[in-house]
Design a protein around this motif. Structure first.
Motif, PDB file in Angstrom:
ATOM      1  N   THR A 141      71.202  51.889  59.133  1.00  0.00           N
ATOM      2  CA  THR A 141      71.362  53.108  60.141  1.00  0.00           C
ATOM      3  C   THR A 141      72.996  52.540  60.703  1.00  0.00           C
ATOM      4  O   THR A 141      73.574  53.508  61.122  1.00  0.00           O
ATOM      5  CB  THR A 141      70.489  53.463  61.403  1.00  0.00           C
ATOM      6  OG1 THR A 141      69.605  54.099  61.278  1.00  0.00           O
ATOM      7  CG2 THR A 141      71.330  53.861  63.033  1.00  0.00           C
ATOM      8  N   ALA A 142      73.302  51.046  60.918  1.00  0.00           N
ATOM      9  CA  ALA A 142      73.957  50.461  61.260  1.00  0.00           C
ATOM     10  C   ALA A 142      75.648  51.047  60.562  1.00  0.00           C
ATOM     11  O   ALA A 142      76.481  50.848  60.515  1.00  0.00           O
ATOM     12  CB  ALA A 142      74.110  49.257  61.221  1.00  0.00           C
ATOM     13  N   THR A 143      75.191  50.750  59.527  1.00  0.00           N
ATOM     14  CA  THR A 143      76.400  50.708  58.264  1.00  0.00           C
ATOM     15  C   THR A 143      76.924  52.819  58.638  1.00  0.00           C
ATOM     16  O   THR A 143      78.244  52.727  58.248  1.00  0.00           O
ATOM     17  CB  THR A 143      75.819  51.479  57.077  1.00  0.00           C
ATOM     18  OG1 THR A 143      75.280  49.921  56.689  1.00  0.00           O
ATOM     19  CG2 THR A 143      76.768  51.599  55.992  1.00  0.00           C
ATOM     20  N   VAL A 144      75.763  53.843  58.195  1.00  0.00           N
ATOM     21  CA  VAL A 144      76.326  54.804  58.495  1.00  0.00           C
ATOM     22  C   VAL A 144      77.414  55.544  59.986  1.00  0.00           C
ATOM     23  O   VAL A 144      77.901  55.633  59.790  1.00  0.00           O
ATOM     24  CB  VAL A 144      74.558  55.394  58.661  1.00  0.00           C
ATOM     25  CG1 VAL A 144      75.139  57.533  58.912  1.00  0.00           C
ATOM     26  CG2 VAL A 144      74.034  55.433  57.520  1.00  0.00           C
ATOM     27  N   GLU A 145      76.520  54.296  61.079  1.00  0.00           N
ATOM     28  CA  GLU A 145      77.064  54.749  62.201  1.00  0.00           C
ATOM     29  C   GLU A 145      78.823  53.753  62.160  1.00  0.00           C
ATOM     30  O   GLU A 145      79.656  54.385  62.989  1.00  0.00           O
ATOM     31  CB  GLU A 145      76.575  53.654  63.709  1.00  0.00           C
ATOM     32  CG  GLU A 145      75.026  55.410  63.863  1.00  0.00           C
ATOM     33  CD  GLU A 145      75.233  56.128  63.899  1.00  0.00           C
ATOM     34  OE1 GLU A 145      76.544  56.632  64.600  1.00  0.00           O
ATOM     35  OE2 GLU A 145      74.395  56.844  63.246  1.00  0.00           O
ATOM     36  N   ALA A 146      78.279  53.256  61.703  1.00  0.00           N
ATOM     37  CA  ALA A 146      80.278  52.074  61.540  1.00  0.00           C
ATOM     38  C   ALA A 146      81.027  53.396  60.714  1.00  0.00           C
ATOM     39  O   ALA A 146      82.279  53.062  60.981  1.00  0.00           O
ATOM     40  CB  ALA A 146      80.416  51.099  60.356  1.00  0.00           C
ATOM     41  N   VAL A 147      81.299  53.700  59.558  1.00  0.00           N
ATOM     42  CA  VAL A 147      81.490  55.230  58.987  1.00  0.00           C
ATOM     43  C   VAL A 147      81.756  56.248  59.705  1.00  0.00           C
ATOM     44  O   VAL A 147      82.746  55.901  59.311  1.00  0.00           O
ATOM     45  CB  VAL A 147      80.147  55.754  57.520  1.00  0.00           C
ATOM     46  CG1 VAL A 147      81.742  56.602  57.150  1.00  0.00           C
ATOM     47  CG2 VAL A 147      80.359  54.592  56.012  1.00  0.00           C
TER      48      VAL A 147
END
Length: 360
Positions: free
Chosen positions: A310-316
């Motif tokens: 989830t953190a990766t998606v939110e970073a994008v």
């Protein structure tokens, strides 16, 4: 409807098989996959599905019991007159070398073997590989267990559909049938004087003792959570199946919309391994659709089977703000990917490529 009729209805509704398309049956020897073998044989004899091959993968995790599973499935294939393929994989050694989760490694290696076996069968029968199918024995119970497991560990809205009826070449014709209905069907074959196979203990299928260990997550859900839910709602299987199918319908619609946006707003660099640029105009789309586009892009880099953090998606998504890219934004995310932004859009690329580009 009986289990044969339910399986055939599911196959027809989801375009799972055609009369000339090869079907690879993935059979472990447990009650569900044993029933799958019998059902598929009946459907093949009725000219409802294509030619069958049976695959058993021995993960070499349970010693003599694993070998007995393989012997049982080999005998099952012989009795039913289905060509048989067995493969052995030392999953424990692979997991140790990779410092990976044994169950995850077993699943990955099993499907690698299945893909190769299906390709071989298609070539032998001179059928397009794209038309071949792997039939797996997931049931309504498995789907419900997944639903509760994902409720506990978290998932996106689409995750609550739990399982796809057809996922690429993997087909689940028993997804609308309960495990108990399958076991009853196998037992009823004796009354119908149809062939059945028994193991050395006179059992009609093989039992994996680890399925009873409630320290394992799925076993905990199966034996602790689902029975309590069934006490509240004896029709839980029908109720949750209907709910998951409604979620699935909406998930399909959103996925189609996200795919259209992916085609419009994602530009791949040459060569594609260098990364891609998300158009500035993607920021104007609804946030749930932005999120789905981001996941599709990340899956291209990390693989469709990789769990995207989830953190990766939110970073994008954080590279967009107030309807436009955030100039100067940089983040290092899962898979050692770099996310950077300027007025031209949001770029996603391997960190090594980002560093080389920044040095120029």
């Amino acid at each position: 409807m009986n289990v044969i009729e339910k399986a055939l209805a599911t196959i027809s509704a989801h375009d799972m098989a055609h009369i000339d398309a090869p079907v690879l049956l993935m059979v472990s020897g447990g009650s569900d996959s044993t029933a799958l073998a019998y059902i598929a044989k009946e459907l093949r004899d009725a000219d409802k599905i294509g030619p069958l091959t049976m695959l058993h993968v021995n993960h070499r995790l349970r010693g003599a019991d694993a070998d007995a599973d393989e012997d049982f499935v080999r005998h099952l294939a012989e009795v039913l007159g289905i060509p048989f393929v067995a493969k052995r994989i030392d999953v424990a050694s692979i997991a140790q070398e990779e410092h990976g989760n044994i169950e995850a490694v077993a699943r990955r290696e099993r499907y690698k073997v299945a893909n190769d076996a299906l390709a071989d069968v298609c070539r032998m029968r001179e059928a397009p590989i794209s038309q071949g199918r792997m039939f797996v024995a997931h049931t309504a119970d498995d789907r419900i267990e997944n639903f509760y497991m994902r409720s506990i560990v978290g998932t996106g809205p689409g995750g609550f559909r739990s399982m796809l009826y057809l996922n690429g070449q993997v087909a689940r014709p028993l997804l609308d049938v309960s495990r108990q209905d399958l076991r009853d069907y196998v037992i009823e074959r004796i009354e119908r004087e149809l062939p059945v196979v028994r193991d050395e203990h006179e059992m009609l299928w093989r039992e994996d003792a680890t399925n009873e260990h409630t320290d394992r997550f799925r076993a905990y859900v199966r034996h602790e959570i689902v029975p309590r839910a069934l006490e509240r709602n004896p029709r839980l299987v029908d109720t949750l199946t209907r709910t998951m199918n409604l979620i699935g319908d909406e998930d399909d619609m959103l996925d189609k919309m996200a795919t259209d946006l992916f085609d419009q707003h994602v530009m791949w660099l040459e060569p594609a391994e260098q990364g891609c640029v998300l158009s500035p105009w993607l920021a104007a789309e609804a946030l749930p659709l932005q999120r789905r586009v981001a996941i599709k892009v990340l899956e291209r880099f990390l693989g469709a089977d990789e769990r995207i953090d989830t953190a990766t998606v939110e970073a994008v998504l954080a590279a967009f703000h107030d309807g436009k890219p955030v100039g100067g934004y940089v983040a290092n995310v899962q898979g050692n990917l770099a996310v950077s932004a300027n007025k031209q859009g949001v770029r996603i690329e391997p960190m090594a490529s980002f560093r080389i580009r920044r040095k120029k």
